[in-house]
Write a protein that holds these residues in place. Sequence first.
Motif, PDB file in Angstrom:
ATOM      1  N   LYS A 212       0.679  -1.004  -0.221  1.00 12.52           N
ATOM      2  CA  LYS A 212      -0.040   0.332  -0.001  1.00 12.52           C
ATOM      3  C   LYS A 212       0.855   1.183   0.195  1.00 12.52           C
ATOM      4  CE  LYS A 212      -3.671   2.268   2.636  1.00 12.52           C
ATOM      5  NZ  LYS A 212      -5.351   1.929   3.110  1.00 12.52           N
ATOM      6  N   VAL A 213       2.036   1.466   0.488  1.00  9.25           N
ATOM      7  CA  VAL A 213       3.202   2.526   0.087  1.00  9.25           C
ATOM      8  C   VAL A 213       3.881   2.645  -0.848  1.00  9.25           C
ATOM      9  CG1 VAL A 213       5.213   3.293   1.632  1.00  9.25           C
ATOM     10  CG2 VAL A 213       3.517   2.244   3.339  1.00  9.25           C
ATOM     11  N   ASN A 214       3.618   2.134  -1.207  1.00 13.44           N
ATOM     12  CA  ASN A 214       4.674   1.720  -2.082  1.00 13.44           C
ATOM     13  C   ASN A 214       3.495   2.229  -3.910  1.00 13.44           C
ATOM     14  OD1 ASN A 214       6.532   0.812  -4.634  1.00 13.44           O
ATOM     15  ND2 ASN A 214       4.857  -0.698  -5.401  1.00 13.44           N
ATOM     16  N   ASP A 215       2.131   1.700  -3.566  1.00 15.63           N
ATOM     17  CA  ASP A 215       0.969   2.484  -4.579  1.00 15.63           C
ATOM     18  C   ASP A 215       0.795   3.907  -4.690  1.00 15.63           C
ATOM     19  OD1 ASP A 215       0.488  -0.492  -5.058  1.00 15.63           O
ATOM     20  OD2 ASP A 215      -1.757  -0.261  -4.252  1.00 15.63           O
ATOM     21  N   VAL A 216       0.955   4.352  -3.281  1.00 12.86           N
ATOM     22  CA  VAL A 216       0.804   5.815  -2.736  1.00 12.86           C
ATOM     23  C   VAL A 216       2.081   6.236  -2.803  1.00 12.86           C
ATOM     24  CG1 VAL A 216       0.669   7.716  -0.985  1.00 12.86           C
ATOM     25  CG2 VAL A 216      -0.952   5.088  -1.055  1.00 12.86           C
ATOM     26  N   LEU A 217       3.289   5.799  -2.998  1.00 12.75           N
ATOM     27  CA  LEU A 217       4.703   6.885  -3.129  1.00 12.75           C
ATOM     28  C   LEU A 217       4.912   6.753  -3.998  1.00 12.75           C
ATOM     29  CD1 LEU A 217       6.813   6.159   0.167  1.00 12.75           C
ATOM     30  CD2 LEU A 217       4.965   7.892  -0.598  1.00 12.75           C
TER      31      LEU A 217
END
Length: 242
Positions: A156-161
């Motif tokens: 999820k962090v990867n998607d946002v960043l």
Amino acid sequence: MKKEMIYEGKAKRIFSTDEPGILIMEFKDSLTAFNALKKGSFEGKGQVNRNIAALIFKELKKAGVNSHFVENQGDFDMKVRAVKIIPLEVVVRNVLAGSTAKKMGIEEGRVLPKPLVEFYYKDDALADPFVSDDQITIFNIATEDEIKELKLQALKVNDVLRTLFLKIGLKLIDFKLEFGRLEQGMDLGQIVLADEITPDCCRLWDVETNEKYDKDRFRRDLGKVDESYQAVLNRLASVVTE
């Protein structure tokens, strides 16, 4: 107020406070690479990284990612919730680079068919070795359910960043995360994102030129480390709002 220093790492110091469940994380000007075998610094790095991390934590919060971040304090400090760090570095790779490209015998820059999540045991004396899911559970580092949660949060962090950095003309190649269990409050024990997200622990390449805007400039003696970090901050500040 800062009280006793309870931990010092390569890039940060942690201090206790008189507020229950709250710590102060101070960002240092130091730069290290290759498990601290290479050392350096530049003036103001701590402040730049603190500000980058704060902007990223704020953007992640909007997307529902909980972290230990509370607020900035002073020039170099960040007020954070106290957590017990899970001794795992969670690495997400979107593009092959660095040691992984070398290990696989593949030239840097190959886009992976899907994000790759890897775990490394957090121990400087052992040089942070790779560990499998089974090793994590057998040695009681985390449970199977916690491993699943760490992977879900990391993706999820990867998607946002990835979306955030593309807005400012940068590709998120790979990055390292750390997580911890909250030590105070109604959500005691909840796993949240901890530590930092900065060019110290991300690979960021320009979308047009592939120029590096991260610690590889220090690792590989490319120069302009301070200018690159400041550019990341300036670009983020132009798109991240309260």
